[in-house]
Design a protein around this motif. Structure first.
Motif, PDB file in Angstrom:
ATOM      1  N   ILE A  98     -24.685  26.827 -61.031  1.00 24.25           N
ATOM      2  CA  ILE A  98     -25.666  27.495 -60.152  1.00 24.25           C
ATOM      3  C   ILE A  98     -24.774  27.620 -58.827  1.00 24.25           C
ATOM      4  CG2 ILE A  98     -26.545  25.155 -58.960  1.00 24.25           C
ATOM      5  CD1 ILE A  98     -28.581  28.111 -59.674  1.00 24.25           C
ATOM      6  N   GLY A  99     -23.658  26.820 -58.420  1.00 26.50           N
ATOM      7  CA  GLY A  99     -22.766  27.404 -57.209  1.00 26.50           C
ATOM      8  C   GLY A  99     -22.226  28.627 -57.511  1.00 26.50           C
ATOM      9  N   ALA A 100     -21.652  28.997 -58.827  1.00 24.68           N
ATOM     10  CA  ALA A 100     -21.062  30.261 -59.121  1.00 24.68           C
ATOM     11  C   ALA A 100     -22.080  31.273 -59.083  1.00 24.68           C
ATOM     12  CB  ALA A 100     -20.303  30.149 -60.550  1.00 24.68           C
ATOM     13  N   ALA A 101     -23.305  31.169 -59.601  1.00 17.55           N
ATOM     14  CA  ALA A 101     -24.453  32.037 -59.487  1.00 17.55           C
ATOM     15  C   ALA A 101     -24.666  32.425 -58.028  1.00 17.55           C
ATOM     16  CB  ALA A 101     -25.480  31.611 -60.234  1.00 17.55           C
ATOM     17  N   ILE A 102     -24.811  31.340 -57.297  1.00 16.93           N
ATOM     18  CA  ILE A 102     -25.203  31.767 -55.678  1.00 16.93           C
ATOM     19  C   ILE A 102     -24.036  32.530 -55.182  1.00 16.93           C
ATOM     20  CG2 ILE A 102     -25.743  30.599 -53.391  1.00 16.93           C
ATOM     21  CD1 ILE A 102     -26.965  28.500 -55.210  1.00 16.93           C
ATOM     22  N   GLN A 103     -22.925  32.098 -55.456  1.00 16.24           N
ATOM     23  CA  GLN A 103     -21.895  32.951 -54.729  1.00 16.24           C
ATOM     24  C   GLN A 103     -21.559  34.321 -55.132  1.00 16.24           C
ATOM     25  OE1 GLN A 103     -18.216  30.620 -54.958  1.00 16.24           O
ATOM     26  NE2 GLN A 103     -16.767  32.143 -53.784  1.00 16.24           N
ATOM     27  N   GLU A 104     -21.850  34.460 -56.571  1.00 14.73           N
ATOM     28  CA  GLU A 104     -21.883  35.769 -57.016  1.00 14.73           C
ATOM     29  C   GLU A 104     -22.997  36.832 -56.545  1.00 14.73           C
ATOM     30  OE1 GLU A 104     -21.769  38.284 -61.387  1.00 14.73           O
ATOM     31  OE2 GLU A 104     -21.848  35.882 -61.239  1.00 14.73           O
ATOM     32  N   GLU A 105     -24.414  36.422 -56.379  1.00 17.88           N
ATOM     33  CA  GLU A 105     -25.358  36.940 -56.094  1.00 17.88           C
ATOM     34  C   GLU A 105     -25.576  37.309 -54.476  1.00 17.88           C
ATOM     35  OE1 GLU A 105     -28.883  36.203 -58.130  1.00 17.88           O
ATOM     36  OE2 GLU A 105     -27.888  35.873 -60.090  1.00 17.88           O
ATOM     37  N   LEU A 106     -25.430  36.066 -53.969  1.00 20.83           N
ATOM     38  CA  LEU A 106     -25.956  35.957 -52.558  1.00 20.83           C
ATOM     39  C   LEU A 106     -24.533  36.053 -51.583  1.00 20.83           C
ATOM     40  CD1 LEU A 106     -28.849  33.318 -52.518  1.00 20.83           C
ATOM     41  CD2 LEU A 106     -28.806  35.798 -52.588  1.00 20.83           C
ATOM     42  N   GLY A 107     -23.382  35.796 -52.042  1.00 19.20           N
ATOM     43  CA  GLY A 107     -22.257  35.870 -51.325  1.00 19.20           C
ATOM     44  C   GLY A 107     -21.856  34.663 -50.461  1.00 19.20           C
ATOM     45  N   TYR A 108     -22.585  33.351 -50.734  1.00 19.46           N
ATOM     46  CA  TYR A 108     -22.236  32.299 -50.040  1.00 19.46           C
ATOM     47  C   TYR A 108     -21.161  31.401 -50.604  1.00 19.46           C
ATOM     48  CZ  TYR A 108     -26.514  33.132 -47.330  1.00 19.46           C
ATOM     49  OH  TYR A 108     -27.404  33.742 -46.562  1.00 19.46           O
ATOM     50  N   ASN A 109     -19.903  31.067 -49.637  1.00 21.52           N
ATOM     51  CA  ASN A 109     -19.036  30.211 -50.476  1.00 21.52           C
ATOM     52  C   ASN A 109     -19.562  28.903 -50.764  1.00 21.52           C
ATOM     53  OD1 ASN A 109     -16.975  32.126 -50.144  1.00 21.52           O
ATOM     54  ND2 ASN A 109     -16.784  31.521 -47.765  1.00 21.52           N
ATOM     55  N   CYS A 110     -19.528  28.457 -52.104  1.00 22.08           N
ATOM     56  CA  CYS A 110     -20.148  27.028 -52.596  1.00 22.08           C
ATOM     57  C   CYS A 110     -18.837  26.007 -52.910  1.00 22.08           C
ATOM     58  CB  CYS A 110     -20.840  27.275 -53.682  1.00 22.08           C
ATOM     59  SG  CYS A 110     -22.328  28.523 -53.361  1.00 22.08           S
ATOM     60  N   GLN A 111     -19.505  24.870 -52.580  1.00 19.59           N
ATOM     61  CA  GLN A 111     -18.322  23.805 -52.842  1.00 19.59           C
ATOM     62  C   GLN A 111     -19.056  22.640 -53.781  1.00 19.59           C
ATOM     63  OE1 GLN A 111     -16.999  22.054 -49.478  1.00 19.59           O
ATOM     64  NE2 GLN A 111     -15.801  20.452 -50.418  1.00 19.59           N
ATOM     65  N   THR A 112     -18.202  22.112 -54.624  1.00 17.37           N
ATOM     66  CA  THR A 112     -18.781  21.128 -55.452  1.00 17.37           C
ATOM     67  C   THR A 112     -18.014  19.869 -55.539  1.00 17.37           C
ATOM     68  OG1 THR A 112     -18.052  22.026 -57.468  1.00 17.37           O
ATOM     69  CG2 THR A 112     -20.186  22.590 -57.165  1.00 17.37           C
ATOM     70  N   GLY A 113     -18.618  18.389 -55.988  1.00 12.61           N
ATOM     71  CA  GLY A 113     -17.511  17.606 -55.837  1.00 12.61           C
ATOM     72  C   GLY A 113     -17.041  16.904 -54.711  1.00 12.61           C
ATOM     73  N   GLY A 114     -16.320  15.774 -54.500  1.00 13.86           N
ATOM     74  CA  GLY A 114     -15.832  15.247 -53.453  1.00 13.86           C
ATOM     75  C   GLY A 114     -16.964  14.576 -52.783  1.00 13.86           C
ATOM     76  N   VAL A 115     -16.848  14.957 -51.512  1.00 14.23           N
ATOM     77  CA  VAL A 115     -17.670  14.397 -50.093  1.00 14.23           C
ATOM     78  C   VAL A 115     -19.318  14.980 -50.641  1.00 14.23           C
ATOM     79  CG1 VAL A 115     -17.401  16.232 -48.653  1.00 14.23           C
ATOM     80  CG2 VAL A 115     -18.122  13.925 -48.146  1.00 14.23           C
ATOM     81  N   ILE A 116     -19.419  16.263 -51.193  1.00 12.68           N
ATOM     82  CA  ILE A 116     -20.655  16.894 -51.595  1.00 12.68           C
ATOM     83  C   ILE A 116     -21.399  15.719 -52.611  1.00 12.68           C
ATOM     84  CG2 ILE A 116     -21.813  18.688 -52.462  1.00 12.68           C
ATOM     85  CD1 ILE A 116     -20.566  19.331 -49.738  1.00 12.68           C
ATOM     86  N   ALA A 117     -20.708  15.330 -53.624  1.00 17.24           N
ATOM     87  CA  ALA A 117     -21.367  14.425 -54.595  1.00 17.24           C
ATOM     88  C   ALA A 117     -21.758  13.113 -53.637  1.00 17.24           C
ATOM     89  CB  ALA A 117     -20.390  14.094 -55.652  1.00 17.24           C
ATOM     90  N   GLU A 118     -21.239  12.696 -52.720  1.00 16.65           N
ATOM     91  CA  GLU A 118     -21.604  11.391 -52.055  1.00 16.65           C
ATOM     92  C   GLU A 118     -22.723  11.810 -51.215  1.00 16.65           C
ATOM     93  OE1 GLU A 118     -20.404   8.413 -52.563  1.00 16.65           O
ATOM     94  OE2 GLU A 118     -19.147   8.993 -54.193  1.00 16.65           O
ATOM     95  N   ILE A 119     -22.743  12.977 -50.589  1.00 16.98           N
ATOM     96  CA  ILE A 119     -23.768  13.216 -49.668  1.00 16.98           C
ATOM     97  C   ILE A 119     -25.076  13.427 -50.726  1.00 16.98           C
ATOM     98  CG2 ILE A 119     -24.822  15.142 -48.301  1.00 16.98           C
ATOM     99  CD1 ILE A 119     -22.657  13.348 -46.885  1.00 16.98           C
ATOM    100  N   LEU A 120     -24.924  14.085 -51.826  1.00 19.31           N
ATOM    101  CA  LEU A 120     -26.261  14.237 -52.762  1.00 19.31           C
ATOM    102  C   LEU A 120     -26.657  12.807 -53.184  1.00 19.31           C
ATOM    103  CD1 LEU A 120     -25.060  17.552 -54.441  1.00 19.31           C
ATOM    104  CD2 LEU A 120     -26.747  17.162 -53.168  1.00 19.31           C
TER     105      LEU A 120
END
Length: 593
Positions: free
Chosen positions: A100-122
């Motif tokens: 879903i991060g790759a789809a958002i970056q492709e369609e809307l143009g926002y830079n997306c990040q997964t893993g690392g600190v994002i997983a802990e925040i989620l």
């Protein structure tokens, strides 16, 4: 400075959260892990920016399917475009799923990040989500998750009624039970009827045939040459039928009473019906196995394949088993006894009933059982997870087992598995295309039949509505014809002309009509007024035909429309004299009153 936002997908809706001090958090990941468990500390680093709840459970299911497939739903697009900053380069969006991060970056143009600190925040957001959103409790969030999970699972698992293995499990269990019961009952019939005809047991070995013969023969003393043809039909052998006839003449059995014979025949009839039902059940099992597990049934047969499925619990469980488990499936007691006593473990279980192991030599039974279990495991997985069931793979696997069996006997090198599977793939694609073509044809035929049926119904409904007035007219015309006949009959006989000409005295137009029909103005001159006063009541009581003719004036209108063409000046003069007489009568009545 780059602003970090986190997208969280929940069963109740989408949540967009903003993080404070991104650079410090990225450097101090262990501290973030500690803050996740403490709600107060977690509120200091995470702030809820927006929450978009789902309108219904159906909308939630649509969004869940879209997220799992990596598609940006319209609700998610609207949330991100509305609440994220317009400068996309300064925004970093954290998501949990890379798709879903790759789809958002492709369609809307926002830079997306997964893993690392994002997983802990989620992880922290998932833990404290009911505290972050106002009005949401922990119980309601759990209920929403449970409902969405059930609906998502039902949508993902495509349940096919024709591929249910529960019916196979019940059928093979009933088949085994019927075999035991039929054998027991047949032995009872043999022992019971053997008192009367003991020689029949040695001549006929089949249980069902013996029960049919016991039911047909009855008292052996009544068996003669006339029944020889029927005996040949039952035994399917002329020599056996002749032997039965000869044995009945010189039998050493005891005599039996009629009531005992009746009981033996009724019990034999039950056993014969059970054996017939067993055959029909075996046919049903074969058809179900060809639908559910065609490859497995083509490899080792319907009965052995059904027993494997029944012992495993389902086709899915059998597909999950390794080949070593499939090999000894059904021999668990022997396995654990061997493990306990440190003896030799069993080489085969239920697959011993396959023909391959019986054909192999004693030293090769273990090798061929291991190879056969390997192929059974492959066939069960193909049957379980293939969309279009086909027996192509089972036939190819059977050929491989045959080649391996011949290799053990003669030393002929079998084909490689890769070559066989390539051929099977080509044939399977052709078979699948043929099956889909047949299904499409059947669907087209069904749609055509449905269209024809609807068109026929559409044609029938206006025909019924248009035919109703015609039928009513026909029904109305029939009594009119009868009334015409009633008018004509008294005139031809020459009797009682006056009563027919006077249906109702109150209708004044009936007199000129009659004169037009009779074309005789002089005869109808003076007698008509008197008959108006005297006759109608008496005729209603005495003459039923005249009473029936009172409704005739409607018919006389038809005769008037037809006869004016033939009437001349005499009819006009008669009408004039009649009208003058009527005026005189009215004047007389007025003067008398």
């Amino acid at each position: 400075m780059v602003l970090l936002h986190v997208l969280f997908e929940h069963a109740v809706g989408y949540a967009l959260l903003a993080l404070k001090e991104v650079e410090e958090i990225s450097l101090l990941q262990p501290q973030v892990e500690e803050c996740v468990l403490n709600l107060g500390k977690f509120h200091n680093i995470v702030r809820l920016v927006a929450f978009c709840p789902f309108a219904s459970s159906q909308v939630a299911l649509e969004n869940a399917n879209a997220v799992s497939e990596g598609i940006v739903h319209e609700d998610l697009r609207l949330l991100l475009e509305t609440h994220l900053p317009s400068k996309k380069k300064k925004v970093l969006l954290g998501v949990g799923d890379p798709k879903i991060g790759a789809a958002i970056q492709e369609e809307l143009g926002y830079n997306c990040q997964t893993g690392g600190v994002i997983a802990e925040i989620l992880r922290g957001v998932r833990l404290h989500f009911h505290n972050l959103v106002k009005g949401l409790t922990d119980v309601s969030a759990c209920k929403a998750q449970l409902g969405l999970g059930h609906s998502y699972s039902r949508a993902k698992v495509k349940f096919n009624v024709n591929r249910v293995d529960n019916m196979i499990i019940q059928s093979i269990s009933l088949l085994d039970q019927l075999d035991k019961d039929i054998n027991t009952f047949s032995m009872r019939v043999r022992e019971w009827y053997g008192y009367h005809f003991p020689e029949l047991v040695k001549i006929v070995n089949d249980n069902a045939t013996y029960c049919r013969l016991a039911q047909f023969i009855g008292n052996r003393r009544e068996l003669n040459e006339e029944k020889l043809e029927k005996l040949e039909e039952l035994t399917m052998d002329g020599a056996k039928a002749k032997a039965i006839l000869d044995a009945s003449r010189s039998s050493m059995g005891m005599d039996i009473s009629a009531i005992d014979l009746i009981n033996i025949e009724s019990f034999s009839n039950r056993v014969v019906s059970l054996s017939e039902y067993r055959q029909s059940l075996h046919t049903y099992l074969r058809s179900k196995m060809s639908q559910v597990a065609p490859s497995l049934s083509a490899l080792i047969g319907e009965a052995v394949g059904a027993r494997l499925i029944a012992h495993a619990g389902s086709l899915t469980n059998l597909a999950k088993y390794p080949a070593s488990t499939v090999q000894i499936l059904g021999a668990e007691k022997a396995l654990f006894r061997a493990l306990k006593t440190r003896g030799n473990t069993p080489k085969y279980g239920l697959i011993f009933h396959s023909t391959f192991i019986g054909r192999a030599a004693a030293k090769n039974k273990g090798r061929i059982s291991r190879y056969l279990a390997n192929k059974c495991s492959i066939a069960s997985r193909i049957d379980c997870f293939s969309e279009v069931p086909t027996s192509v793979f089972g036939e190819k696997l059977r050929e491989q087992v045959e080649e391996r069996l011949s290799f053990y006997e003669t030393g002929e090198i079998p084909r490689k598995n890769l070559e066989v599977m390539k051929e099977a793939m080509v044939q399977a694609e052709e078979a699948a295309a043929e099956i889909t073509r047949k299904l499409e044809k059947q669907e087209k035929k069904r749609l055509k039949k449905e269209k024809r049926r609807l068109a026929a119904l559409a044609l029938v409904s206006p025909e019924n509505s248009s035919s109703t007035p015609e039928e009513c007219e026909e029904v109305n015309e029939k009594p009119k014809k009868k009334k015409k006949r009633l008018q004509v009959v008294p005139q031809e006989n020459g009797t009682e002309d006056p009563p027919v000409s006077l249906p109702k005295p109150k209708k004044k137009k009936s007199f000129p009509k009659e004169e037009l029909v009779n074309s005789d103005p002089e005869t109808s001159g003076g007698s008509l007024p008197k008959k108006k006063r005297s006759f109608p009541r008496e005729e209603a009581l005495s003459d039923p035909e005249a009473a029936g003719n009172r409704s005739v004036p409607k018919k006389r209108k038809v005769s008037l429309k037809e006869e004016p063409l033939s009437s001349g000046p005499e009819a006009a003069a008669a009408a004039g004299t009649k009208s003058s007489r009527k005026k005189k009568k009215r004047l007389r009545k007025l003067s008398q009153e």
